[in-house]
Design an enzyme around this catalytic site. Sequence first.
Site, short mmCIF file in Angstrom:
data_model
loop_
_atom_site.label_atom_id
_atom_site.label_comp_id
_atom_site.label_asym_id
_atom_site.label_seq_id
_atom_site.Cartn_x
_atom_site.Cartn_y
_atom_site.Cartn_z
N ASP A 1 -1.93 -8.73 -6.72
CA ASP A 1 -1.27 -8.11 -5.52
C ASP A 1 -2.52 -8.01 -4.30
OD1 ASP A 1 1.84 -8.41 -6.22
OD2 ASP A 1 1.12 -6.52 -7.37
N GLU B 1 8.05 -4.02 -6.73
CA GLU B 1 7.63 -2.58 -6.82
C GLU B 1 8.15 -1.82 -5.99
OE1 GLU B 1 3.42 -4.11 -8.46
OE2 GLU B 1 3.44 -3.48 -6.79
#
Length: 248
Positions: free
Chosen positions: A35, A139
């Site tokens: 990420d 997330e």
Amino acid sequence: MNCEEISGKIVRWMRETVEGAGASGLVTGLSGGIDSAVVLALSARAFPEGTLGVIMPCHSSGLDEIDAVLVAEALEVPYKKVILDTVYDQLVRAAAPEVPVEEARMAYANLKPRLRMSTLYFEGGLRNCLVAGTGNLSEIYIGYYTKYGDGGVDLEPIGELVKEEVRELASWLGVPEKVILKEPSAGLWDSQTDEEEMGFSYRELDRYILTGQAPEPVKERIERLRRISGHKRSMPPVCPLGLNRTSY
């Protein structure tokens, strides 16, 4: 997914957001994971001369640090390292916690991303840069991040992409394959992994977000995590006094 189109939209949005704030670039924390690698690559496209990656070891895996350097060098983006081990130790000693780490593991673990957040804002302030977050939709959806830690950022460039889409974009952006294939981990403690802590796989989570489909136990756990983490996705609540004033 059309990676060229998506990356172009994100880069334009990053420029507009930064310039709208009167800033001149972006800083982002480099964890050695996919990420942060994708966000760094996008930041460098938006601000070729105004992007900085910050590696912040804090009693964390040396392998993650190696991968973070690998990403920055592969993308040819400037980076610096700020070691937070001693800062963490001194703060814990100063607080003199009455509860040992064995009984409050998350409180101790969450201190690390909160120290990193403070470091990123300091580095950003020195350079008139905003802090680019590295949270993806998977997330964010279940609140799998630390409030005022890795959730304490100015903008979330990949916040509408689920994990699998981030992987696809990473490959297109030239992120090293080692990092793309790496098992996701927040690095909160030794051998910690995202999927083990969440209780389901990213594949299951992505599928539920995109289609609403999941085995019943997985669906129940996802919905519970979504519900109890709602406070992370909104500003702190203000007590309503009926005075007809707006503070937010």
